[in-house]
Design a protein around this motif. Structure first.
Motif, PDB file in Angstrom:
ATOM      1  N   THR A  48       0.857  -1.207   0.000  1.00  0.00           N
ATOM      2  CA  THR A  48       0.000   0.000   0.000  1.00  0.00           C
ATOM      3  C   THR A  48       0.884   1.245   0.000  1.00  0.00           C
ATOM      4  O   THR A  48       0.567   2.245  -0.643  1.00  0.00           O
ATOM      5  CB  THR A  48      -0.966   0.053   1.213  1.00  0.00           C
ATOM      6  OG1 THR A  48      -0.211   0.216   2.423  1.00  0.00           O
ATOM      7  CG2 THR A  48      -1.822  -1.185   1.315  1.00  0.00           C
ATOM      8  N   GLY A  49       1.998   1.184   0.730  1.00  0.00           N
ATOM      9  CA  GLY A  49       2.925   2.316   0.741  1.00  0.00           C
ATOM     10  C   GLY A  49       3.579   2.523  -0.614  1.00  0.00           C
ATOM     11  O   GLY A  49       3.747   3.663  -1.071  1.00  0.00           O
ATOM     12  N   ASP A  50       3.908   1.422  -1.293  1.00  0.00           N
ATOM     13  CA  ASP A  50       4.542   1.521  -2.620  1.00  0.00           C
ATOM     14  C   ASP A  50       3.659   2.314  -3.586  1.00  0.00           C
ATOM     15  O   ASP A  50       4.134   3.141  -4.358  1.00  0.00           O
ATOM     16  CB  ASP A  50       4.766   0.128  -3.232  1.00  0.00           C
ATOM     17  CG  ASP A  50       5.778  -0.696  -2.475  1.00  0.00           C
ATOM     18  OD1 ASP A  50       6.401  -0.164  -1.537  1.00  0.00           O
ATOM     19  OD2 ASP A  50       5.933  -1.887  -2.817  1.00  0.00           O
ATOM     20  N   GLU A  51       2.354   2.018  -3.512  1.00  0.00           N
ATOM     21  CA  GLU A  51       1.423   2.731  -4.411  1.00  0.00           C
ATOM     22  C   GLU A  51       1.301   4.199  -4.036  1.00  0.00           C
ATOM     23  O   GLU A  51       1.296   5.079  -4.885  1.00  0.00           O
ATOM     24  CB  GLU A  51       0.025   2.111  -4.310  1.00  0.00           C
ATOM     25  CG  GLU A  51      -0.147   0.886  -5.154  1.00  0.00           C
ATOM     26  CD  GLU A  51      -1.504   0.256  -4.932  1.00  0.00           C
ATOM     27  OE1 GLU A  51      -2.459   0.967  -4.572  1.00  0.00           O
ATOM     28  OE2 GLU A  51      -1.592  -0.970  -5.106  1.00  0.00           O
ATOM     29  N   ARG A  88      13.781   2.899  -2.208  1.00  0.00           N
ATOM     30  CA  ARG A  88      14.017   2.409  -3.578  1.00  0.00           C
ATOM     31  C   ARG A  88      14.046   3.568  -4.568  1.00  0.00           C
ATOM     32  O   ARG A  88      14.675   3.471  -5.614  1.00  0.00           O
ATOM     33  CB  ARG A  88      12.940   1.388  -3.965  1.00  0.00           C
ATOM     34  CG  ARG A  88      13.244   0.002  -3.419  1.00  0.00           C
ATOM     35  CD  ARG A  88      12.206  -1.013  -3.864  1.00  0.00           C
ATOM     36  NE  ARG A  88      11.288  -1.283  -2.786  1.00  0.00           N
ATOM     37  CZ  ARG A  88       9.992  -0.987  -2.782  1.00  0.00           C
ATOM     38  NH1 ARG A  88       9.422  -0.444  -3.838  1.00  0.00           N
ATOM     39  NH2 ARG A  88       9.250  -1.272  -1.741  1.00  0.00           N
ATOM     40  N   LEU A  89      13.358   4.671  -4.212  1.00  0.00           N
ATOM     41  CA  LEU A  89      13.252   5.793  -5.148  1.00  0.00           C
ATOM     42  C   LEU A  89      14.373   6.822  -4.955  1.00  0.00           C
ATOM     43  O   LEU A  89      14.863   7.387  -5.936  1.00  0.00           O
ATOM     44  CB  LEU A  89      11.906   6.503  -4.958  1.00  0.00           C
ATOM     45  CG  LEU A  89      10.643   5.671  -5.200  1.00  0.00           C
ATOM     46  CD1 LEU A  89       9.408   6.436  -4.734  1.00  0.00           C
ATOM     47  CD2 LEU A  89      10.521   5.339  -6.691  1.00  0.00           C
ATOM     48  N   PHE A 113      12.196  -5.010   2.421  1.00  0.00           N
ATOM     49  CA  PHE A 113      11.466  -4.556   1.230  1.00  0.00           C
ATOM     50  C   PHE A 113      12.095  -3.361   0.531  1.00  0.00           C
ATOM     51  O   PHE A 113      11.559  -2.897  -0.466  1.00  0.00           O
ATOM     52  CB  PHE A 113      10.018  -4.213   1.610  1.00  0.00           C
ATOM     53  CG  PHE A 113       9.239  -5.395   2.110  1.00  0.00           C
ATOM     54  CD1 PHE A 113       8.703  -6.307   1.222  1.00  0.00           C
ATOM     55  CD2 PHE A 113       9.089  -5.603   3.470  1.00  0.00           C
ATOM     56  CE1 PHE A 113       8.005  -7.411   1.675  1.00  0.00           C
ATOM     57  CE2 PHE A 113       8.384  -6.708   3.938  1.00  0.00           C
ATOM     58  CZ  PHE A 113       7.845  -7.613   3.040  1.00  0.00           C
ATOM     59  N   GLY A 114      13.182  -2.822   1.088  1.00  0.00           N
ATOM     60  CA  GLY A 114      13.759  -1.617   0.488  1.00  0.00           C
ATOM     61  C   GLY A 114      15.257  -1.711   0.349  1.00  0.00           C
ATOM     62  O   GLY A 114      15.798  -2.791   0.102  1.00  0.00           O
ATOM     63  N   ARG A 115      15.904  -0.564   0.479  1.00  0.00           N
ATOM     64  CA  ARG A 115      17.356  -0.468   0.326  1.00  0.00           C
ATOM     65  C   ARG A 115      17.932   0.050   1.637  1.00  0.00           C
ATOM     66  O   ARG A 115      18.075   1.260   1.839  1.00  0.00           O
ATOM     67  CB  ARG A 115      17.681   0.515  -0.821  1.00  0.00           C
ATOM     68  CG  ARG A 115      17.139   0.090  -2.188  1.00  0.00           C
ATOM     69  CD  ARG A 115      17.968  -1.018  -2.809  1.00  0.00           C
ATOM     70  NE  ARG A 115      19.339  -0.613  -3.038  1.00  0.00           N
ATOM     71  CZ  ARG A 115      19.813  -0.091  -4.178  1.00  0.00           C
ATOM     72  NH1 ARG A 115      19.007   0.075  -5.209  1.00  0.00           N
ATOM     73  NH2 ARG A 115      21.078   0.250  -4.286  1.00  0.00           N
ATOM     74  N   PRO A 116      18.256  -0.872   2.567  1.00  0.00           N
ATOM     75  CA  PRO A 116      18.660  -0.452   3.917  1.00  0.00           C
ATOM     76  C   PRO A 116      19.911   0.422   3.944  1.00  0.00           C
ATOM     77  O   PRO A 116      20.062   1.250   4.837  1.00  0.00           O
ATOM     78  CB  PRO A 116      18.893  -1.777   4.651  1.00  0.00           C
ATOM     79  CG  PRO A 116      18.986  -2.818   3.598  1.00  0.00           C
ATOM     80  CD  PRO A 116      18.215  -2.335   2.418  1.00  0.00           C
ATOM     81  N   GLU A 117      20.784   0.253   2.940  1.00  0.00           N
ATOM     82  CA  GLU A 117      22.020   1.052   2.920  1.00  0.00           C
ATOM     83  C   GLU A 117      21.731   2.534   2.650  1.00  0.00           C
ATOM     84  O   GLU A 117      22.607   3.381   2.835  1.00  0.00           O
ATOM     85  CB  GLU A 117      23.010   0.476   1.898  1.00  0.00           C
ATOM     86  CG  GLU A 117      22.680   0.699   0.426  1.00  0.00           C
ATOM     87  CD  GLU A 117      21.600  -0.226  -0.157  1.00  0.00           C
ATOM     88  OE1 GLU A 117      20.949  -0.958   0.605  1.00  0.00           O
ATOM     89  OE2 GLU A 117      21.397  -0.192  -1.397  1.00  0.00           O
ATOM     90  N   ARG A 118      20.506   2.845   2.230  1.00  0.00           N
ATOM     91  CA  ARG A 118      20.145   4.246   1.960  1.00  0.00           C
ATOM     92  C   ARG A 118      19.389   4.885   3.131  1.00  0.00           C
ATOM     93  O   ARG A 118      18.978   6.036   3.049  1.00  0.00           O
ATOM     94  CB  ARG A 118      19.252   4.316   0.711  1.00  0.00           C
ATOM     95  CG  ARG A 118      19.955   3.839  -0.532  1.00  0.00           C
ATOM     96  CD  ARG A 118      19.013   3.940  -1.725  1.00  0.00           C
ATOM     97  NE  ARG A 118      19.680   3.504  -2.944  1.00  0.00           N
ATOM     98  CZ  ARG A 118      19.090   3.437  -4.124  1.00  0.00           C
ATOM     99  NH1 ARG A 118      17.818   3.782  -4.249  1.00  0.00           N
ATOM    100  NH2 ARG A 118      19.760   3.045  -5.171  1.00  0.00           N
TER     101      ARG A 118
END
Ligand SMILES: C[S@@+](CC[C@H](N)C(=O)[O-])C[C@H]1O[C@@H](n2cnc3c(N)ncnc32)[C@H](O)[C@@H]1O
Length: 273
Positions: A48-51, A88-89, A113-118
């Motif tokens: 839901t957050g992705d959308e 991710r964005l 679900f994402g990019r933890p290094e960011r």
């Protein structure tokens, strides 16, 4: 300073989230505090957050190739429903929340679900001040959070959002304002908030979905009031609203409409001078 009573339900839910073994269990047990009506899994919840991230960024004209180089600050990340998508964005994301346990869960959500290094996290210990440098972010974003703060804290966070965004950067901040049903909801909410301070039973009441949902909307802010606070520091201001309500007609602002905006909500989207 003693903590605001508006902090009680969030800290109660945060503490409950510490007692679960995984972010997935948290979202099933305490996810209702993030509007997870159907007790979905963490994966469904993050979807839901992705959308929503992409839909709002598009609607506000803030989406494009440039975001891949940018830093986003999210005020009120919770357990990372939208944060995973933001990582991710965007090149860098700072997730800020009143509750430190939620920030731990946010890291877990982003790791899955994402990019933890960011991702960095930042605890909003007093509920009103971002522990972040001036002029550091390209976008400061906040969704369904400022309505839950004491009015003075919400305005403090708005001023800080503008301080943290670099000149030429943006803010996209979501608020709640008055609707006719508030004639009932507002007094009922006041009663519930008063109970949160009661010794022993206050934190128990704060974990009850029905009571908490009545009490947790701690302020209603109109666009004109927020503009009085920070309008002189902003340019190209658009007040986004639901097509189902009239324009707020605030001088010096443009009127924007987006289907995804709840009737009781509005967004301040602006460039920082
Ligand atoms: C309804 S949740 C929304 C979370 C997330 N934005 C989303 O859409 O899933 C509200 C979040 O705001 C946080 N919050 C409440 N008051 C706050 C404050 N004064 N400062 C920072 N965060 C706060 C809560 O801890 C909670 O995580």
């Amino acid at each position: 300073m003693s903590p605001r009573r508006q902090h009680v339900p969030w800290n109660a839910a945060g503490t409950a989230s510490e007692q679960e073994h995984s972010a997935d269990a948290v979202v099933r047990e305490t996810g209702w505090v993030f509007n997870n009506k159907e007790h979905r899994s963490l994966a469904d919840f993050v979807a839901t957050g992705d959308e929503e991230t992409v839909a709002y960024l598009h609607a506000f004209g803030l989406y494009g190739d440039q975001v891949a180089q940018q830093e986003l600050v999210e005020i009120g990340s919770g357990i990372g429903r939208m944060t995973a998508s933001f990582t991710r964005l965007f090149a860098r994301v700072v997730a800020c929340d009143l509750d430190a346990a939620f920030l731990e869960r946010c890291r877990e959500t982003v790791a899955q679900f994402g990019r933890p290094e960011r991702l960095r996290t930042s605890h909003v210990a007093d509920g009103r001040t971002l522990n972040l440098p001036d002029d550091s972010a390209d976008l400061v974003f906040s969704y369904i959070t400022l309505q839950h703060c004491h009015r003075d804290d919400a305005l403090g966070l708005v001023r800080d959002a503008v301080r943290v965004a670099r000149p030429g950067g943006h803010v996209a901040l979501n608020f709640r304002t008055w609707v006719p049903s508030d004639a009932v909801l507002w007094p009922a909410g006041k009663v519930v908030r008063a109970t949160w301070r009661l010794p022993r039973i206050g934190p128990v009441i704060a974990k009850r979905r029905f009571a908490t949902r009545l009490g947790w909307q701690a302020n209603r802010l109109a666009p004109g009031h927020v503009m009085d606070e920070v309008g002189s520091l902003l340019q190209d201001v658009t007040i986004f609203r639901s097509p189902r309500r009239r324009s707020f007609a605030v001088p010096g602002t443009a009127d924007g409409q987006f289907e995804g905006v709840h009737r009781s909500h509005w967004w301040l989207v602006a460039t920082v001078r």
